[in-house]
Motif scaffolding. Structure first.
Motif, PDB file in Angstrom:
ATOM      1  N   THR A   1     -31.717   0.232   0.231  1.00  0.00           N
ATOM      2  CA  THR A   1     -30.420   0.796  -0.347  1.00  0.00           C
ATOM      3  C   THR A   1     -30.387   2.371   0.137  1.00  0.00           C
ATOM      4  N   ASP A   2     -31.463   2.689   0.590  1.00  0.00           N
ATOM      5  CA  ASP A   2     -31.440   4.051   1.167  1.00  0.00           C
ATOM      6  C   ASP A   2     -30.743   4.217   2.558  1.00  0.00           C
ATOM      7  N   GLN A   3     -30.830   3.143   3.192  1.00  0.00           N
ATOM      8  CA  GLN A   3     -29.945   3.013   4.495  1.00  0.00           C
ATOM      9  C   GLN A   3     -28.481   2.609   4.424  1.00  0.00           C
ATOM     10  N   ASN A   4     -27.760   3.453   3.894  1.00  0.00           N
ATOM     11  CA  ASN A   4     -26.290   2.867   3.611  1.00  0.00           C
ATOM     12  C   ASN A   4     -25.260   3.423   4.552  1.00  0.00           C
ATOM     13  N   ILE A   5     -25.656   3.950   5.567  1.00  0.00           N
ATOM     14  CA  ILE A   5     -24.704   4.525   6.914  1.00  0.00           C
ATOM     15  C   ILE A   5     -25.034   3.560   8.067  1.00  0.00           C
ATOM     16  N   ILE A   6     -23.840   3.382   8.494  1.00  0.00           N
ATOM     17  CA  ILE A   6     -23.947   2.773   9.744  1.00  0.00           C
ATOM     18  C   ILE A   6     -23.445   3.780  10.776  1.00  0.00           C
ATOM     19  N   LEU A   7     -24.524   4.278  11.633  1.00  0.00           N
ATOM     20  CA  LEU A   7     -24.106   5.437  12.430  1.00  0.00           C
ATOM     21  C   LEU A   7     -22.995   4.988  13.346  1.00  0.00           C
ATOM     22  N   TRP A   8     -22.517   5.971  13.960  1.00  0.00           N
ATOM     23  CA  TRP A   8     -21.184   5.714  15.024  1.00  0.00           C
ATOM     24  C   TRP A   8     -21.783   4.942  16.101  1.00  0.00           C
ATOM     25  N   MET A   9     -22.839   5.013  16.662  1.00  0.00           N
ATOM     26  CA  MET A   9     -23.270   4.398  17.787  1.00  0.00           C
ATOM     27  C   MET A   9     -23.849   2.933  17.643  1.00  0.00           C
ATOM     28  N   ASP A  10     -23.654   2.703  16.236  1.00  0.00           N
ATOM     29  CA  ASP A  10     -24.160   1.145  16.094  1.00  0.00           C
ATOM     30  C   ASP A  10     -23.003   0.150  16.691  1.00  0.00           C
TER      31      ASP A  10
ATOM     32  N   GLU B   1     -25.845   4.019  -3.693  1.00  0.00           N
ATOM     33  CA  GLU B   1     -25.889   3.415  -2.012  1.00  0.00           C
ATOM     34  C   GLU B   1     -26.102   2.242  -2.072  1.00  0.00           C
ATOM     35  N   VAL B   2     -25.344   1.402  -0.896  1.00  0.00           N
ATOM     36  CA  VAL B   2     -25.266   0.196  -0.907  1.00  0.00           C
ATOM     37  C   VAL B   2     -26.052  -0.223   0.638  1.00  0.00           C
ATOM     38  N   ALA B   3     -27.136  -1.027   0.643  1.00  0.00           N
ATOM     39  CA  ALA B   3     -27.820  -1.355   1.957  1.00  0.00           C
ATOM     40  C   ALA B   3     -26.809  -2.005   2.743  1.00  0.00           C
ATOM     41  N   VAL B   4     -26.999  -1.491   4.257  1.00  0.00           N
ATOM     42  CA  VAL B   4     -25.687  -1.942   5.285  1.00  0.00           C
ATOM     43  C   VAL B   4     -26.343  -2.763   6.129  1.00  0.00           C
ATOM     44  N   GLY B   5     -27.795  -3.208   5.905  1.00  0.00           N
ATOM     45  CA  GLY B   5     -28.262  -4.269   6.956  1.00  0.00           C
ATOM     46  C   GLY B   5     -28.947  -3.554   8.317  1.00  0.00           C
ATOM     47  N   PRO B   6     -29.754  -4.004   8.854  1.00  0.00           N
ATOM     48  CA  PRO B   6     -30.059  -5.446   8.741  1.00  0.00           C
ATOM     49  C   PRO B   6     -30.967  -6.041   7.553  1.00  0.00           C
ATOM     50  N   ASP B   7     -31.585  -4.916   6.955  1.00  0.00           N
ATOM     51  CA  ASP B   7     -32.428  -5.246   5.941  1.00  0.00           C
ATOM     52  C   ASP B   7     -31.697  -4.732   4.417  1.00  0.00           C
ATOM     53  N   PHE B   8     -31.016  -5.903   4.023  1.00  0.00           N
ATOM     54  CA  PHE B   8     -30.276  -5.743   2.811  1.00  0.00           C
ATOM     55  C   PHE B   8     -30.787  -5.153   1.489  1.00  0.00           C
ATOM     56  N   SER B   9     -32.400  -5.173   1.479  1.00  0.00           N
ATOM     57  CA  SER B   9     -32.874  -4.571   0.440  1.00  0.00           C
ATOM     58  C   SER B   9     -32.898  -3.041   0.242  1.00  0.00           C
TER      59      SER B   9
ATOM     60  N   ARG C   1     -32.881   8.451  12.029  1.00  0.00           N
ATOM     61  CA  ARG C   1     -32.310   6.999  12.051  1.00  0.00           C
ATOM     62  C   ARG C   1     -33.088   5.904  12.396  1.00  0.00           C
ATOM     63  N   GLU C   2     -32.596   4.933  11.585  1.00  0.00           N
ATOM     64  CA  GLU C   2     -33.463   3.488  11.845  1.00  0.00           C
ATOM     65  C   GLU C   2     -32.971   2.612  12.852  1.00  0.00           C
ATOM     66  N   GLN C   3     -33.608   2.033  13.528  1.00  0.00           N
ATOM     67  CA  GLN C   3     -33.147   0.884  14.339  1.00  0.00           C
ATOM     68  C   GLN C   3     -34.151  -0.292  14.441  1.00  0.00           C
ATOM     69  N   LEU C   4     -33.958  -1.282  13.405  1.00  0.00           N
ATOM     70  CA  LEU C   4     -34.990  -2.278  13.273  1.00  0.00           C
ATOM     71  C   LEU C   4     -34.594  -3.394  14.142  1.00  0.00           C
ATOM     72  N   LYS C   5     -33.455  -3.337  14.890  1.00  0.00           N
ATOM     73  CA  LYS C   5     -33.106  -4.408  15.847  1.00  0.00           C
ATOM     74  C   LYS C   5     -32.126  -3.793  16.704  1.00  0.00           C
ATOM     75  N   PRO C   6     -32.078  -4.313  17.919  1.00  0.00           N
ATOM     76  CA  PRO C   6     -30.955  -3.537  19.047  1.00  0.00           C
ATOM     77  C   PRO C   6     -29.619  -3.758  18.352  1.00  0.00           C
ATOM     78  N   ASN C   7     -28.799  -2.786  18.681  1.00  0.00           N
ATOM     79  CA  ASN C   7     -27.308  -2.465  18.238  1.00  0.00           C
ATOM     80  C   ASN C   7     -27.487  -2.276  16.724  1.00  0.00           C
ATOM     81  N   TYR C   8     -28.184  -2.142  16.060  1.00  0.00           N
ATOM     82  CA  TYR C   8     -28.438  -1.865  14.326  1.00  0.00           C
ATOM     83  C   TYR C   8     -28.875  -0.398  14.112  1.00  0.00           C
ATOM     84  N   ILE C   9     -27.975   0.678  13.983  1.00  0.00           N
ATOM     85  CA  ILE C   9     -28.541   1.920  13.810  1.00  0.00           C
ATOM     86  C   ILE C   9     -27.984   2.387  12.513  1.00  0.00           C
ATOM     87  N   THR C  10     -28.851   2.590  11.628  1.00  0.00           N
ATOM     88  CA  THR C  10     -28.410   3.426  10.408  1.00  0.00           C
ATOM     89  C   THR C  10     -29.326   4.668   9.900  1.00  0.00           C
ATOM     90  N   GLN C  11     -28.541   5.207   8.995  1.00  0.00           N
ATOM     91  CA  GLN C  11     -29.149   6.535   8.226  1.00  0.00           C
ATOM     92  C   GLN C  11     -28.863   6.554   7.017  1.00  0.00           C
TER      93      GLN C  11
END
Length: 724
Positions: free
Chosen positions: A133-142, A123-131, A65-75
């Motif tokens: 597209t591999d990170q297209n899941i917003i994790l439940w704990m986000d 896949e669609v990028a869900v941010g915070p890095d919108f470039s 899981r990727e967390q580029l900034k607090p509260n933003y957790i993606t997969q």
């Protein structure tokens, strides 16, 4: 009545041998196999089971899981799917089961939001890095959608009534609203949205069928007929919160309007209902055949419910015996509370009627069975609480060294240490060691039943002692808090109308004899420990695959897929392929199941034996932990046939076929039959008698526990009223 050795005490190799040796049975009784897939926060898992409910192989692969900034957790959905394929291929290979004999697969996953393009499924990028597209899941704990959640809850819409009165920031509609507000270049209108479990069934079959479990529990869908719902989704609600795009073309981006008038064309399903057969290309990816069918998936905690609540127990629980005599089918699951324990704990109970409980999510209709309701309570940190208490204490390093030297877990070491302290200090029992320690442990807020994210921990009675004994006492206080809060949730549910007879646990916490004893004595309910402690959730998913397979066979007899399936099996009856194991004659090696030597190495997936330290605790008068020895025979009723390998009996099949002709088929009874026949045995921790001194002490401390919660909120109100 007759007795025999528990199936769960067989080694993995013995279970495989028994399963593979049934190739000479008639087609109707032939042993079948099913695969379960569980996608958790940190890993994907798969298992393969036979139609006796034995796990033959288990595989796990970590996911990032990727967390580029607090509260933003993606997969990444690509990474998750690759992990799923790896695990499924592994269990098929390791079990030696021919792929043609694997007839069903079920999926569960965390309630995370998957975003893909409508036209391409890319896949669609869900941010915070919108470039990316591999990170297209917003994790439940986000927790990025805090503002959006507040706006949604301010509407007071009727759909909020069925998610505990307000949506959580961890649910999916707030996340979708955040995406509308932040996705660049008009990308939002090109997206469609899945819960992760539904995305996995979509990947497996190509069908966009959604589950009631995901959509009702986490997305605000209201089943037809509830609150006057005619489409499932509320156009008024979605428009009011600024998500009118989701209403376009009958809600196509989120699964469509609910169709329940055509049983053969339903687009929303309850747990385990038949979604479709595996896509041929996907079957190759998974190492399965296109004869394998897919059951409707569930959120991971609900798979824990499926995998535990039908367990038969090593001792009778009178309340369950009484209700089982009065009820049939899935109705027997009502009154059984599943506690799915890990980092946090979810408490799931089923009822025939909607029961509203303040601070408890739901009631949710149809999520597990048609026309039955579920309530979901929870503790935001349980396993995480125990880890925090240990790792932040100055004596943690010493604990690690001592437990390693003794070759036991940290929990077992602390349990033994507490038993020793009780003897040294001449206390009546371990519980009395903490009689003047008052621990309130909501470090991460309260999920149920207060439903207040601002709640925090408080401890009264600490000293400046930093020794290993002080750590043991603080750990005892944390265990007691978990048990007292469980009592609070149980009491709140019972006052509101639930009738709970037992708690069916799952997860690694089941191995903690101290915690199980406290749960029983605080709640006054028997605690049932399942056959598969660490694998109860993925086992539950495999049962969903079995339900789909049985339902398919009943509905689709004579269809092309059913015919191909039977032809494929017929070709296996007299064959002995290299990876298919020995023939039926191998049974003579064992004689019968009860004749297997007790000295055989137990399976790592089967019923737990007490560890050395909990065995010591069980032998003392002051702190008993009743368990059954795995080497002892387990009594079974005459309905449990040792060699009845069909997941459903002929009488039940006839009843289901009759229902289908009348158009009254119900997946609930199908699921209960599979659960009851395949879940296996569980061990019971009984509460002490009500007049026991430990129960009396815990009752007094429960009043103090409630007062600590109320006082904390009162103090915060005083500060707020003063303008701070």
């Amino acid at each position: 009545m007759h007795s025999r050795k528990s199936r769960s005490s067989l080694s993995i190799s013995q279970q495989r041998l028994l399963s593979h040796s049934m190739t000479g049975l008639s087609l109707d009784q032939k042993v079948m196999y099913y695969v379960g897939v569980d996608v958790g926060t940190g890993s994907a898992r798969a298992c393969i089971i036979d139609s006796m409910g034995n796990i033959l192989s288990l595989a796990e692969r970590p996911i990032q899981r990727e967390q580029l900034k607090p509260n933003y957790i993606t997969q990444s959905s690509q990474e998750i799917w690759q992990a799923v394929c790896h695990c499924v291929k592994s269990v098929v290979r390791d079990s030696g089961v021919p792929r043609e004999k694997i007839h069903g697969i079920g999926f569960d996953a965390t309630c995370s939001l998957v975003v893909v393009e409508e036209d391409t499924d890319k896949e669609v990028a869900v941010g915070p890095d919108f470039s990316n597209t591999d990170q297209n899941i917003i994790l439940w704990m986000d927790h990025r959608a805090i503002e959006e959640t507040a706006i949604i809850n301010a509407t007071g819409d009727k759909c909020l009534k069925y998610v505990g009165g307000q949506m959580s920031v961890e649910m999916e509609i707030p996340k979708i609203k955040w995406l509308k507000n932040n996705l660049p270049d008009g990308k939002f209108t090109k997206c469609k949205f899945f819960d992760l479990a539904d995305y996995l069934t979509f990947k497996a079959t190509g069908k966009e069928t959604r589950s009631f479990c995901s959509t009702v529990c986490k997305q605000g869908l209201i089943p037809i007929g509830v609150e006057g719902s005619t489409e499932g989704w509320s156009r008024e609600f979605l428009t009011e919160i600024g998500l009118e795009e989701l209403c376009e073309d009958n809600f196509r981006r989120i699964g469509g309007a609910v169709k329940n008038d055509d049983p053969q064309n339903k687009n929303f399903l309850s747990a385990g209902e038949f979604v479709g057969a595996l896509d041929e290309n996907v079957a190759e990816e998974l190492g399965l055949s296109a004869l394998c069918v897919v059951g409707s998936g569930v959120i991971d905690a609900y798979a824990g419910w499926v995998g535990t609540v039908a367990a038969r127990t090593d001792v009778d629980i009178p309340a369950l015996v009484e209700t089982d005599q009065k009820k049939v089918g899935i109705d027997r699951a009502t009154g059984r509370l599943a506690a799915v324990a890990g980092t946090s704990t979810c408490h799931i109970a089923m009822s025939r009627d909607p029961i509203f409980v303040d601070g408890v999510w739901g009631p949710y209709r149809d999520v597990l069975a048609n026309n039955f309701w579920c309530a979901e309570g929870g503790q935001s940190c349980t396993g995480a609480l125990l880890a925090h208490v240990m790792t932040t204490h100055p004596a943690y390093t010493e604990l690690s060294q001592l437990s390693d030297a003794a070759s036991v877990s940290k929990f077992d070491y602390l349990n033994s240490r507490l038993e020793m302290l009780a003897q040294q200090r001449e206390e009546r029992s371990v519980v009395h060691l903490a009689k003047n320690l008052f621990f309130y442990g909501d470090y991460h807020g309260n999920r149920s039943p207060i439903a207040d994210a601002s709640m925090r921990a408080a401890i009264i009675g600490q000293s400046m002692d930093n020794s290993i004994d002080d750590l043991a006492l603080l750990y005892l206080g944390a265990c007691e808090f978990i048990a007292q809060q469980t009592r609070q949730i149980v009491e709140k549910m019972c006052v509101s109308g639930h009738h709970l007879s037992a708690i069916f646990m799952s997860g690694g916490q089941c191995r903690n004899g101290l915690l199980m004893r406290l749960l029983a004595d605080c709640t006054g309910l028997p605690i049932v420990i399942p056959r598969y402690i660490d694998a109860a959730v993925v086992f539950g998913s495999a049962l969903l695959g079995a339900v789909a397979s049985e339902s398919f066979d009943l509905k689709q007899t004579g269809t092309d897929l059913s015919t191909r399936r039977k032809s494929s099996l017929a070709g296996l009856v007299d064959e002995n392929p290299g990876n298919a194991g020995p023939k039926k004659s191998a049974l003579s090696k064992f004689g019968n199941i009860g004749g297997i030597a007790s000295g055989d190495i137990p399976s790592p997936y089967t019923a737990p034996s007490a560890t050395a330290s909990t065995s010591q605790i069980a032998s003392t008068v002051g702190f008993p932990f009743p368990t059954a020895d795995d080497s002892e025979a387990i009594e079974e009723d005459d309905n449990d046939k040792a060699l009845d390998f069909s997941a459903v009996n002929s009488k039940w099949k006839h009843e289901m076929q009759t229902r289908m002709k009348k158009g009254t088929s119900d997946n609930g009874d199908a699921m209960w039959n599979v659960m009851y026949n395949m879940t296996g045995g569980g061990k019971v921790v009984q509460p002490r008698s009500e007049d026991d001194p430990d129960r009396h002490l815990l009752n007094i401390k429960y009043k103090i526990f409630l007062d600590m919660a109320d006082t904390q909120r009162k103090y915060r109100d005083m500060i707020k009223q003063a303008g701070f």
